[in-house]
Design an enzyme around this catalytic site. Structure first.
Site, PDB file in Angstrom:
ATOM      1  N   SER A  11       5.658 -19.015   5.640  1.00 33.38           N
ATOM      2  CA  SER A  11       5.814 -17.854   4.358  1.00 33.38           C
ATOM      3  C   SER A  11       6.185 -18.655   2.998  1.00 33.38           C
ATOM      4  O   SER A  11       6.738 -19.810   3.226  1.00 33.38           O
ATOM      5  CB  SER A  11       7.195 -17.350   4.778  1.00 33.38           C
ATOM      6  OG  SER A  11       7.371 -16.443   3.596  1.00 33.38           O
ATOM      7  N   GLU A  37       8.107 -17.972   1.217  1.00 33.42           N
ATOM      8  CA  GLU A  37       9.565 -17.945   1.030  1.00 33.42           C
ATOM      9  C   GLU A  37      10.101 -19.280   1.394  1.00 33.42           C
ATOM     10  O   GLU A  37      11.152 -19.880   0.994  1.00 33.42           O
ATOM     11  CB  GLU A  37      10.107 -16.992   2.069  1.00 33.42           C
ATOM     12  CG  GLU A  37      11.569 -16.773   1.768  1.00 33.42           C
ATOM     13  CD  GLU A  37      12.058 -16.152   0.639  1.00 33.42           C
ATOM     14  OE1 GLU A  37      11.132 -15.550   0.172  1.00 33.42           O
ATOM     15  OE2 GLU A  37      13.291 -16.021   0.233  1.00 33.42           O
ATOM     16  N   TYR A  76      16.158 -16.976   6.579  1.00 33.38           N
ATOM     17  CA  TYR A  76      14.903 -16.558   7.280  1.00 33.38           C
ATOM     18  C   TYR A  76      14.121 -17.702   6.653  1.00 33.38           C
ATOM     19  O   TYR A  76      13.161 -18.263   7.541  1.00 33.38           O
ATOM     20  CB  TYR A  76      14.475 -15.274   6.328  1.00 33.38           C
ATOM     21  CG  TYR A  76      12.824 -15.157   6.395  1.00 33.38           C
ATOM     22  CD1 TYR A  76      12.241 -14.671   7.427  1.00 33.38           C
ATOM     23  CD2 TYR A  76      12.040 -15.440   5.416  1.00 33.38           C
ATOM     24  CE1 TYR A  76      10.821 -14.371   7.688  1.00 33.38           C
ATOM     25  CE2 TYR A  76      10.712 -15.262   5.346  1.00 33.38           C
ATOM     26  CZ  TYR A  76      10.017 -14.657   6.617  1.00 33.38           C
ATOM     27  OH  TYR A  76       8.759 -14.618   6.534  1.00 33.38           O
TER      28      TYR A  76
HETATM   29  P1  NAP Z   1       7.041  -6.937  10.028  1.00 33.60           P
HETATM   30  O1  NAP Z   1       6.240  -5.783   9.772  1.00 33.60           O
HETATM   31  O2  NAP Z   1       8.381  -6.919   9.696  1.00 33.60           O
HETATM   32  O3  NAP Z   1       6.702  -7.218  11.668  1.00 33.60           O
HETATM   33  C1  NAP Z   1       7.281  -8.235  12.412  1.00 33.60           C
HETATM   34  C2  NAP Z   1       7.190  -7.868  14.020  1.00 33.60           C
HETATM   35  O4  NAP Z   1       7.917  -8.882  14.650  1.00 33.60           O
HETATM   36  C3  NAP Z   1       7.040  -6.504  14.475  1.00 33.60           C
HETATM   37  O5  NAP Z   1       6.331  -6.141  15.471  1.00 33.60           O
HETATM   38  C4  NAP Z   1       8.630  -6.763  15.200  1.00 33.60           C
HETATM   39  O6  NAP Z   1       8.858  -6.001  16.236  1.00 33.60           O
HETATM   40  C5  NAP Z   1       8.329  -8.050  15.719  1.00 33.60           C
HETATM   41  N1  NAP Z   1       9.632  -8.762  16.260  1.00 33.60           N
HETATM   42  C6  NAP Z   1      10.862  -8.528  15.369  1.00 33.60           C
HETATM   43  N2  NAP Z   1      11.823  -9.217  16.322  1.00 33.60           N
HETATM   44  C7  NAP Z   1      11.273  -9.677  17.619  1.00 33.60           C
HETATM   45  C8  NAP Z   1      11.872 -10.055  18.620  1.00 33.60           C
HETATM   46  N3  NAP Z   1      13.184 -10.403  18.836  1.00 33.60           N
HETATM   47  N4  NAP Z   1      11.033 -10.188  19.623  1.00 33.60           N
HETATM   48  C9  NAP Z   1       9.698  -9.721  19.608  1.00 33.60           C
HETATM   49  N5  NAP Z   1       9.049  -9.156  18.343  1.00 33.60           N
HETATM   50  C10 NAP Z   1      10.035  -9.065  17.484  1.00 33.60           C
HETATM   51  O7  NAP Z   1       6.336  -8.188   9.425  1.00 33.60           O
HETATM   52  P2  NAP Z   1       4.857  -8.502   8.766  1.00 33.60           P
HETATM   53  O8  NAP Z   1       4.890  -8.116   7.394  1.00 33.60           O
HETATM   54  O9  NAP Z   1       3.690  -7.895   9.601  1.00 33.60           O
HETATM   55  O10 NAP Z   1       4.676 -10.160   8.995  1.00 33.60           O
HETATM   56  C11 NAP Z   1       4.275 -10.780   9.908  1.00 33.60           C
HETATM   57  C12 NAP Z   1       4.713 -12.317  10.154  1.00 33.60           C
HETATM   58  O11 NAP Z   1       4.131 -12.930   8.982  1.00 33.60           O
HETATM   59  C13 NAP Z   1       6.385 -12.474  10.266  1.00 33.60           C
HETATM   60  O12 NAP Z   1       6.541 -13.358  11.083  1.00 33.60           O
HETATM   61  C14 NAP Z   1       6.580 -12.506   8.788  1.00 33.60           C
HETATM   62  O13 NAP Z   1       7.568 -13.522   8.566  1.00 33.60           O
HETATM   63  C15 NAP Z   1       5.313 -13.491   8.155  1.00 33.60           C
HETATM   64  N6  NAP Z   1       5.111 -13.168   6.864  1.00 33.60           N
HETATM   65  C16 NAP Z   1       4.826 -12.061   6.210  1.00 33.60           C
HETATM   66  C17 NAP Z   1       4.525 -12.058   4.778  1.00 33.60           C
HETATM   67  C18 NAP Z   1       4.253 -10.677   4.211  1.00 33.60           C
HETATM   68  O14 NAP Z   1       4.331 -10.693   3.028  1.00 33.60           O
HETATM   69  N7  NAP Z   1       4.094  -9.741   5.175  1.00 33.60           N
HETATM   70  C19 NAP Z   1       4.237 -13.079   4.096  1.00 33.60           C
HETATM   71  C20 NAP Z   1       4.395 -14.452   4.884  1.00 33.60           C
HETATM   72  C21 NAP Z   1       4.925 -14.675   6.080  1.00 33.60           C
HETATM   73  P3  NAP Z   1       9.514  -4.378  16.103  1.00 33.60           P
HETATM   74  O15 NAP Z   1       8.325  -3.434  15.468  1.00 33.60           O
HETATM   75  O16 NAP Z   1       9.828  -3.758  17.402  1.00 33.60           O
HETATM   76  O17 NAP Z   1      10.597  -4.424  14.835  1.00 33.60           O
HETATM   77  N1  GDD Z   2      13.584  -5.399  -0.285  1.00 29.33           N
HETATM   78  C1  GDD Z   2      13.947  -5.146  -1.679  1.00 29.33           C
HETATM   79  N2  GDD Z   2      14.670  -3.993  -1.855  1.00 29.33           N
HETATM   80  N3  GDD Z   2      13.610  -6.071  -2.583  1.00 29.33           N
HETATM   81  C2  GDD Z   2      14.109  -5.719  -3.901  1.00 29.33           C
HETATM   82  C3  GDD Z   2      14.742  -4.771  -3.998  1.00 29.33           C
HETATM   83  C4  GDD Z   2      15.318  -3.632  -3.126  1.00 29.33           C
HETATM   84  O1  GDD Z   2      15.768  -2.686  -3.560  1.00 29.33           O
HETATM   85  N4  GDD Z   2      14.908  -4.746  -5.586  1.00 29.33           N
HETATM   86  C5  GDD Z   2      14.466  -6.025  -6.032  1.00 29.33           C
HETATM   87  N5  GDD Z   2      13.830  -6.649  -5.155  1.00 29.33           N
HETATM   88  C6  GDD Z   2      13.174  -7.778  -4.865  1.00 29.33           C
HETATM   89  C7  GDD Z   2      13.592  -9.061  -3.986  1.00 29.33           C
HETATM   90  O2  GDD Z   2      14.666  -9.706  -4.873  1.00 29.33           O
HETATM   91  C8  GDD Z   2      12.680  -9.709  -4.007  1.00 29.33           C
HETATM   92  O3  GDD Z   2      12.601 -10.751  -5.059  1.00 29.33           O
HETATM   93  C9  GDD Z   2      11.369  -9.012  -4.202  1.00 29.33           C
HETATM   94  O4  GDD Z   2      11.889  -7.728  -4.613  1.00 29.33           O
HETATM   95  C10 GDD Z   2      10.488  -8.766  -3.049  1.00 29.33           C
HETATM   96  O5  GDD Z   2      11.559  -8.398  -2.092  1.00 29.33           O
HETATM   97  P1  GDD Z   2      10.720  -8.003  -0.477  1.00 29.33           P
HETATM   98  O6  GDD Z   2       9.882  -6.994  -0.613  1.00 29.33           O
HETATM   99  O7  GDD Z   2      11.871  -7.654   0.275  1.00 29.33           O
HETATM  100  O8  GDD Z   2       9.954  -9.341  -0.013  1.00 29.33           O
HETATM  101  P2  GDD Z   2      10.399 -10.895   0.018  1.00 29.33           P
HETATM  102  O9  GDD Z   2       9.544 -11.465  -1.071  1.00 29.33           O
HETATM  103  O10 GDD Z   2      11.975 -10.852   0.007  1.00 29.33           O
HETATM  104  O11 GDD Z   2       9.796 -11.282   1.437  1.00 29.33           O
HETATM  105  C11 GDD Z   2       8.409 -10.965   1.923  1.00 29.33           C
HETATM  106  O12 GDD Z   2       7.635 -11.890   1.431  1.00 29.33           O
HETATM  107  C12 GDD Z   2       7.892 -13.026   2.015  1.00 29.33           C
HETATM  108  C13 GDD Z   2       6.780 -13.919   1.626  1.00 29.33           C
HETATM  109  O13 GDD Z   2       7.017 -14.706   0.509  1.00 29.33           O
HETATM  110  C14 GDD Z   2       8.718 -10.728   3.531  1.00 29.33           C
HETATM  111  O14 GDD Z   2       7.448 -10.097   3.953  1.00 29.33           O
HETATM  112  C15 GDD Z   2       8.905 -11.969   4.264  1.00 29.33           C
HETATM  113  O15 GDD Z   2       8.836 -11.904   5.541  1.00 29.33           O
HETATM  114  C16 GDD Z   2       7.897 -12.861   3.722  1.00 29.33           C
HETATM  115  O16 GDD Z   2       7.878 -14.100   4.208  1.00 29.33           O
END
Ligand code: NAP
Ligand code: GDD
Length: 311
Positions: free
Chosen positions: A130, A132, A153
Site C-alpha cells: 500500500s 500508506e 496498518y
Molecule cells: P477491503 O474491501 O477492506 O477487503 C478486505 C478483505 O479482507 C475482505 O474480504 C475481508 O473479509 C478480508 N479479511 C479481513 N480480515 C480477515 C481475516 N482475519 N481473515 C480473512 N480475511 C479477512 O479491502 P480492499 O479495498 O479490497 O483492499 C484489498 C487489499 O489491498 C487489502 O489488503 C488492502 O489493505 C490493500 N490495499 C487497498 C487499497 C485501496 O485503496 N483499496 C490500496 C492499497 C492496498 P470480510 O468481507 O469478511 O470483512
Molecule cells: N475514512 C475516512 N472517514 N477518512 C476521512 C474522513 C472520514 O470521515 N474524513 C477525512 N478523511 C480522510 C482521511 O484522513 C484520509 O486522509 C483520506 O480521507 C482517505 O481516507 P480513507 O478513505 O479511509 O483511505 P486511506 O487513505 O486511509 O486508506 C486507504 O488507502 C490506502 C492506500 O493508500 C485504504 O484502502 C487502505 O487499505 C489503503 O492501503
C-alpha cells in the site's frame, strides 16, 4: 485451466479480481470468513453452485489468523497464483486494534508465504502492499522512496512487504509486491471516505439524513479506479520475474475537493451538510503535531527548573 487462490475475495478488490479471473478462464478459489451476517454481497452475482460440474468459483472458510487452515487450503487447492488481498484494511481502525492488525495484516502474509514454501507448491504470490507505507515521506513517492509508515496498518504492511521480498530472495518464491495508491469504486467499503461521502450525498438528497461528519478535509489522496487496478495485479503475476511495483494515477486531490464535487453534482451546498468530527482525524495528524510542541516547551521548562534547583 489455471487455478487462483484469492484471500479477501469478499472485499472491493477481491470481488473485481474474481470477476476478471473467471473471465480469463481461471478456476477461482476464495477464502471467506465465517460471519454471523452475510459478507458475500460483493460476489453474489458470480456465485456458482459447487455441485454444478461447470462451476469454476469455490469458496472456503478460513481466517488469516489461522495458519493451519491456510496451509491446508494451499496444499489442497495447489494454486498457480495466489492473490493475497485479505487484511484489516482501515487505517483509522488499525489504531483502535493494533495487535489484531499486526496479526492479520502482518503475520497473515507470513503464514501464507511459509505454507507455500513448506508445501512446495509453485504458486506465484501477489502481496497487496500500500501507498500508506510511504507515510510521511514527501510526495511524489515511487519504488525508490523509503517507507516512513505512520499507522499500525502501514507498519503491518511494511512487514508484509519485506516478508514477500525475503521469501523471494531466500527461497526463490515468485513473490511480487504491488504498492497501490488508493483506488475506489461503487463497491468501496462504506467507511472509507469516497463511499462515505457519496453515500451521504445520496441519502441527504433523498431526505434520509441531514448531516455527515468527516475528519481532515485538507488531506490529499491519489485516487484511482479499482477495476483497472485489479487488472494490474494480474499483469504483475504474468511477468517473467517477481518484482515490486508502484501503481497510482499521478494526480492527487484533497478530501475537500471530493466533497465539493460530490455535493455540487447533486445540486447541494456542502457547507449546509458537512460537520467536522475530530474523532475521524488520524492519530498521527493530531497528537504528533501537538505532542512535539508540548514536549519541546515542557523540556525547556523542565531544564529551567533543574537549573533553578541546582542553584
Ligand atoms: P477491503 O474491501 O477492506 O477487503 C478486505 C478483505 O479482507 C475482505 O474480504 C475481508 O473479509 C478480508 N479479511 C479481513 N480480515 C480477515 C481475516 N482475519 N481473515 C480473512 N480475511 C479477512 O479491502 P480492499 O479495498 O479490497 O483492499 C484489498 C487489499 O489491498 C487489502 O489488503 C488492502 O489493505 C490493500 N490495499 C487497498 C487499497 C485501496 O485503496 N483499496 C490500496 C492499497 C492496498 P470480510 O468481507 O469478511 O470483512
Ligand atoms: N475514512 C475516512 N472517514 N477518512 C476521512 C474522513 C472520514 O470521515 N474524513 C477525512 N478523511 C480522510 C482521511 O484522513 C484520509 O486522509 C483520506 O480521507 C482517505 O481516507 P480513507 O478513505 O479511509 O483511505 P486511506 O487513505 O486511509 O486508506 C486507504 O488507502 C490506502 C492506500 O493508500 C485504504 O484502502 C487502505 O487499505 C489503503 O492501503
Amino acid at each position: 485451466m489455471p487455478k487462483a487462490l484469492v484471500t479477501g475475495i469478499t472485499g472491493q478488490d477481491g470481488s473485481y479480481l474474481a470477476e476478471l479471473l473467471l473471465a480469463k478462464g481461471y478456476q477461482v478459489h476464495g477464502m471467506i470468513r465465517k460471519a454471523s451476517t452475510f459478507n458475500t454481497e460483493r460476489i453474489e452475482h458470480i456465485y456458482q453452485d459447487p455441485h454444478d460440474p461447470a462451476a469454476r468459483l469455490f469458496l472456503h472458510y478460513g481466517d488469516l489468523a489461522n495458519a493451519e487452515q491456510l496451509t491446508n487450503l494451499i496444499y489442497n487447492v495447489r494454486p498457480d497464483e495466489i492473490y493475497h488481498l485479505g487484511a484489516l484494511s482501515h487505517v483509522k481502525v488499525s489504531f483502535d486494534i493494533p495487535e489484531y492488525t499486526g496479526d492479520v495484516t502482518g503475520l497473515g502474509t507470513t503464514r501464507i508465504l511459509d505454507a507455500v514454501r513448506r508445501s512446495g507448491v509453485k504458486a506465484r504470490f501477489y502481496q497487496a502492499s500500500s501507498s500508506e507505507m510511504f507515510g510521511s515521506a514527501p510526495p511524489p513517492q515511487s519504488e525508490t522512496t523509503t517507507f516512513q509508515p505512520r499507522s499500525p496498518y502501514a507498519i503491518a504492511k511494511v512487514y508484509s512487504y519485506w516478508m514477500a521480498v525475503n521469501y523471494r530472495q531466500a527461497y526463490g518464491v515468485f513473490a511480487t509486491n504491488g504498492i497501490l495508491f488508493n483506488h475506489e469504486s461503487p463497491r468501496r467499503g462504506e467507511t472509507f471516505v469516497t463511499r462515505k461521502v457519496t453515500r451521504a450525498v445520496a441519502r441527504i438528497r433523498a431526505g434520509m439524513q441531514k448531516k455527515v461528519f468527516l475528519g481532515n478535509l485538507e488531506s490529499k489522496r491519489d485516487w484511482g479506479y479499482a477495476p483497472e487496478y485489479v487488472e494490474a495485479m494480474w499483469s504483475m503475476l504474468q511477468r517473467d520475474a517477481a518484482d515490486d511495483f508502484v501503481l497510482g494515477t499521478g494526480e492527487s486531490h484533497s478530501v475537500r475537493e471530493l466533497v465539493e464535487e460530490a455535493f455540487g453534482y447533486a445540486g447541494l451546498d456542502w457547507h449546509d451538510h458537512v460537520e467536522i468530527d475530530q474523532g475521524y482525524f488520524r492519530k498521527f495528524v493530531r497528537p504528533n503535531e501537538i505532542f512535539f510542541l508540548l514536549n519541546f516547551s515542557d523540556a525547556g521548562q523542565l531544564a529551567g527548573d533543574l537549573i533553578e534547583d541546582r542553584r
